[in-house]
Design a protein around this motif. Structure first.
Motif, PDB file in Angstrom:
ATOM      1  N   TRP A  22     -57.525   4.540 -13.621  1.00 37.96           N
ATOM      2  CA  TRP A  22     -56.186   4.489 -13.025  1.00 37.96           C
ATOM      3  C   TRP A  22     -56.306   3.673 -11.737  1.00 37.96           C
ATOM      4  CZ3 TRP A  22     -55.966   7.073  -8.284  1.00 37.96           C
ATOM      5  CH2 TRP A  22     -56.988   8.003  -8.040  1.00 37.96           C
ATOM      6  N   ARG A  23     -55.222   3.217 -11.260  1.00 33.58           N
ATOM      7  CA  ARG A  23     -55.175   2.335 -10.093  1.00 33.58           C
ATOM      8  C   ARG A  23     -56.226   1.222 -10.221  1.00 33.58           C
ATOM      9  NH1 ARG A  23     -55.196   4.952  -4.352  1.00 33.58           N
ATOM     10  NH2 ARG A  23     -57.390   5.108  -4.852  1.00 33.58           N
ATOM     11  N   VAL A  24     -56.137   0.500 -11.329  1.00 37.92           N
ATOM     12  CA  VAL A  24     -56.993  -0.660 -11.546  1.00 37.92           C
ATOM     13  C   VAL A  24     -56.319  -1.813 -10.812  1.00 37.92           C
ATOM     14  CG1 VAL A  24     -58.104  -2.148 -13.242  1.00 37.92           C
ATOM     15  CG2 VAL A  24     -57.620   0.241 -13.812  1.00 37.92           C
ATOM     16  N   ARG A  25     -57.039  -2.418  -9.866  1.00 34.53           N
ATOM     17  CA  ARG A  25     -56.410  -3.404  -8.998  1.00 34.53           C
ATOM     18  C   ARG A  25     -57.251  -4.651  -8.827  1.00 34.53           C
ATOM     19  NH1 ARG A  25     -54.429   0.145  -3.816  1.00 34.53           N
ATOM     20  NH2 ARG A  25     -52.776   1.258  -4.873  1.00 34.53           N
ATOM     21  N   LEU A  26     -56.537  -5.743  -8.626  1.00 35.02           N
ATOM     22  CA  LEU A  26     -57.144  -6.977  -8.180  1.00 35.02           C
ATOM     23  C   LEU A  26     -57.060  -6.941  -6.664  1.00 35.02           C
ATOM     24  CD1 LEU A  26     -58.302  -9.747  -8.959  1.00 35.02           C
ATOM     25  CD2 LEU A  26     -55.951 -10.611  -8.909  1.00 35.02           C
ATOM     26  N   GLY A  27     -58.186  -7.034  -6.007  1.00 35.32           N
ATOM     27  CA  GLY A  27     -58.224  -6.967  -4.551  1.00 35.32           C
ATOM     28  C   GLY A  27     -58.268  -8.348  -3.930  1.00 35.32           C
ATOM     29  N   ARG A  77     -54.072 -16.010  -9.672  1.00 44.15           N
ATOM     30  CA  ARG A  77     -53.901 -14.617  -9.260  1.00 44.15           C
ATOM     31  C   ARG A  77     -52.977 -13.880 -10.225  1.00 44.15           C
ATOM     32  NH1 ARG A  77     -56.174 -11.763  -5.704  1.00 44.15           N
ATOM     33  NH2 ARG A  77     -55.091  -9.963  -4.886  1.00 44.15           N
ATOM     34  N   GLU A  78     -51.943 -14.530 -10.665  1.00 47.54           N
ATOM     35  CA  GLU A  78     -50.981 -13.921 -11.596  1.00 47.54           C
ATOM     36  C   GLU A  78     -51.653 -13.543 -12.919  1.00 47.54           C
ATOM     37  OE1 GLU A  78     -46.716 -15.327 -12.196  1.00 47.54           O
ATOM     38  OE2 GLU A  78     -47.765 -16.193 -13.923  1.00 47.54           O
ATOM     39  N   VAL A  79     -52.456 -14.453 -13.466  1.00 48.08           N
ATOM     40  CA  VAL A  79     -53.151 -14.190 -14.733  1.00 48.08           C
ATOM     41  C   VAL A  79     -54.182 -13.073 -14.552  1.00 48.08           C
ATOM     42  CG1 VAL A  79     -54.767 -15.188 -16.416  1.00 48.08           C
ATOM     43  CG2 VAL A  79     -52.754 -16.485 -15.693  1.00 48.08           C
ATOM     44  N   MET A  80     -54.977 -13.165 -13.469  1.00 53.04           N
ATOM     45  CA  MET A  80     -55.986 -12.129 -13.218  1.00 53.04           C
ATOM     46  C   MET A  80     -55.342 -10.758 -13.047  1.00 53.04           C
ATOM     47  SD  MET A  80     -58.882 -13.776 -10.707  1.00 53.04           S
ATOM     48  CE  MET A  80     -57.763 -14.184  -9.376  1.00 53.04           C
ATOM     49  N   SER A  81     -54.301 -10.692 -12.246  1.00 55.72           N
ATOM     50  CA  SER A  81     -53.646  -9.414 -11.947  1.00 55.72           C
ATOM     51  C   SER A  81     -53.077  -8.766 -13.208  1.00 55.72           C
ATOM     52  CB  SER A  81     -52.549  -9.640 -10.909  1.00 55.72           C
ATOM     53  OG  SER A  81     -52.083  -8.414 -10.423  1.00 55.72           O
ATOM     54  N   ALA A  82     -52.438  -9.558 -14.058  1.00 53.46           N
ATOM     55  CA  ALA A  82     -51.879  -9.019 -15.303  1.00 53.46           C
ATOM     56  C   ALA A  82     -52.976  -8.489 -16.214  1.00 53.46           C
ATOM     57  CB  ALA A  82     -51.061 -10.095 -16.013  1.00 53.46           C
ATOM     58  N   ALA A  83     -54.064  -9.234 -16.330  1.00 54.66           N
ATOM     59  CA  ALA A  83     -55.156  -8.808 -17.210  1.00 54.66           C
ATOM     60  C   ALA A  83     -55.836  -7.544 -16.695  1.00 54.66           C
ATOM     61  CB  ALA A  83     -56.175  -9.935 -17.358  1.00 54.66           C
ATOM     62  N   VAL A  84     -56.103  -7.505 -15.404  1.00 53.81           N
ATOM     63  CA  VAL A  84     -56.741  -6.332 -14.803  1.00 53.81           C
ATOM     64  C   VAL A  84     -55.818  -5.118 -14.939  1.00 53.81           C
ATOM     65  CG1 VAL A  84     -57.434  -5.349 -12.590  1.00 53.81           C
ATOM     66  CG2 VAL A  84     -58.253  -7.602 -13.255  1.00 53.81           C
ATOM     67  N   GLY A  85     -54.541  -5.316 -14.696  1.00 50.51           N
ATOM     68  CA  GLY A  85     -53.572  -4.220 -14.828  1.00 50.51           C
ATOM     69  C   GLY A  85     -53.492  -3.676 -16.241  1.00 50.51           C
ATOM     70  N   GLY A  86     -53.804  -4.509 -17.230  1.00 49.79           N
ATOM     71  CA  GLY A  86     -53.790  -4.067 -18.621  1.00 49.79           C
ATOM     72  C   GLY A  86     -54.868  -3.052 -18.955  1.00 49.79           C
ATOM     73  N   LEU A  87     -55.852  -2.893 -18.086  1.00 56.86           N
ATOM     74  CA  LEU A  87     -56.907  -1.898 -18.303  1.00 56.86           C
ATOM     75  C   LEU A  87     -56.468  -0.487 -17.902  1.00 56.86           C
ATOM     76  CD1 LEU A  87     -59.948  -3.918 -16.888  1.00 56.86           C
ATOM     77  CD2 LEU A  87     -59.236  -3.696 -19.281  1.00 56.86           C
ATOM     78  N   GLU A  88     -55.420  -0.408 -17.117  1.00 58.63           N
ATOM     79  CA  GLU A  88     -54.911   0.871 -16.604  1.00 58.63           C
ATOM     80  C   GLU A  88     -54.654   1.847 -17.747  1.00 58.63           C
ATOM     81  OE1 GLU A  88     -53.190   2.969 -13.152  1.00 58.63           O
ATOM     82  OE2 GLU A  88     -53.847   0.894 -13.126  1.00 58.63           O
ATOM     83  N   GLY A  89     -55.289   2.997 -17.676  1.00 51.55           N
ATOM     84  CA  GLY A  89     -55.043   4.060 -18.645  1.00 51.55           C
ATOM     85  C   GLY A  89     -55.747   3.905 -19.982  1.00 51.55           C
TER      86      GLY A  89
END
Length: 153
Positions: A22-27, A77-89
């Motif tokens: 949870w709270r998978v984030r691009l920093g 950043r947009e591509v990375m953030s979307a992909a990383v967010g897809g790991l959530e849950g």
């Protein structure tokens, strides 16, 4: 910090299997953080995190599906953030530690987050904070260490 054999590192990484981040984030830059398990507020800190907290920071990474490269650590950043967010849950089904590089393959079923250490003498590759207050630090190179998270620096 101590430097036990790599089997101890594999054992602690295996503790994540079956958990969903949870709270998978691009920093900052291309850093990735992910929390697993219960919410905790570590002693001496003001913010909350997971009882398990993974921080990928001195390594390149890529997210692959069975048919495609979803994103990599040098994408926009947009591509990375979307992909990383897809790991959530998504439940973590398996972890593979690659030696001697200390790279990781985190298998989430539909996608795999691959971590590629890129330095041999300068930066740590990733850290894993544990419920017991211990932190496991991979890198630089093929070295790793563990110790009390409050003393890391």
């Amino acid at each position: 910090m101590s430097e036990p054999g790599v089997a101890a590192l594999v054992e602690v990484l295996d503790s994540l299997v079956g958990l969903a981040p949870w709270r998978v984030r691009l920093g900052h830059g291309n850093f990735v953080t992910a929390d697993f398990g219960r919410v905790v507020v570590p002693p001496g800190e003001s913010g909350e995190r997971g009882e398990w907290h993974l921080w990928i920071y001195g390594a390149a990474w890529r997210i692959d599906s069975a048919r495609d490269v979803v994103a990599g650590s040098e994408d926009t950043r947009e591509v990375m953030s979307a992909a990383v967010g897809g790991l959530e849950g998504e439940r973590l089904l398996g972890v593979r530690l690659r030696t001697p590089s200390l790279g990781l393959d985190l298998d989430f079923g539909g996608v795999v987050l691959r971590v590629f250490p890129v330095t041999t003498r300068v930066e740590d590759h990733w850290m894993l904070f544990t419920p017991s207050g211990e932190v496991f630090v991979a890198g630089p190179g093929s070295r790793w260490r563990s110790g009390d998270a409050s003393r890391i620096g």
